[in-house]
Design an enzyme around this catalytic site. Sequence first.
Site: not given
Ligand code: RIB
Length: 313
Positions: A243
Amino acid sequence: MAARRIIIDTDPGQDDAVAILLALASPEEIEVLGITAVAGNVPLALTARNARIVCELAGRPDMRVFAGCDRPLKRPLVTAEHVHGKTGLDGPVLPDPQMPLQEGHAVDFLIDTLRAEPAGTVTLCPLGPLTNIATAFERAPDIKERVQQIVLMGGAYFEVGNITPAAEFNIYVDPHAADIVFKSGVPLVVMPLDVTHKALVTPPRNDAFRALGTPVGDAVAEMTDFFERFDKEKYGSSGAPLHDPCVTAYLIRPELFRGRHINVEIETTSDLTLGMTVADWWGVTDRAANALFVGDLDADGFFALLTERLARL
Ligand code: RIB
Ligand code: CA
């Protein structure tokens, strides 16, 4: 072209860790002015610790790391140990940090830096709940027009939620903070689950990390080995979704990503859809566009860039 000067706001988190490593491995394109920790994946004490562990792994014990807000603006803190493990960086065995946490609150660092630097020269890169950013904007509204751009990981539209049926974790944890940021008028680039779920660490890609034969390559491979469990079980995906590294990769090679400039608003009242990013992807409202909402990436190009840069550390 001069390097982009950024502040990374983060809740490490294995994927945050890879995003930070990518930024620190790319000095031609990115100058990290500081890192601000926020409560999110794990409580603040751990995110502030993990941020320093990652800086030391990158060989940057000189990096300034500040602790920020330990809870959302209005909601109780929701964490994600079920994804990231008890420490937030489960997977590799990494030494306790030796570098100090900076004196002073992360929000003051955000405000002071944006006031001190020339307007329009600092980009904010939030990788977790938006509590620190929103608190800074509320306390010092004058800094909003001084921000060059916010490139954040958060939200979802076609991909829907990963923590509730409607909401993505970063936005869900602090929807009121997200609402402040999305209504701030600051130019936004949003990396939602719609694109990050296409950045999957398949086995060959993780083998490429391991093949680097370096402590960084090994640590990243072990981090993804750990945190892929949640997504493989829930989505049947072929590997961990990276992500947060979509944020720092965008700063280096924006052409790897594609999206639409649209209106995105945040649900802050409904119990059913709290934290949903209501993205007007099809332009059915007359609400003004406020974000580049990214839906697609060149995944092979993304992983080639990431692997090449991690090899430098
Ligand atoms: O939903 C994914 C996000 O939430 C990413 O930034 C992960 O590190 C958590 O913070
Ligand atoms: Ca994160």
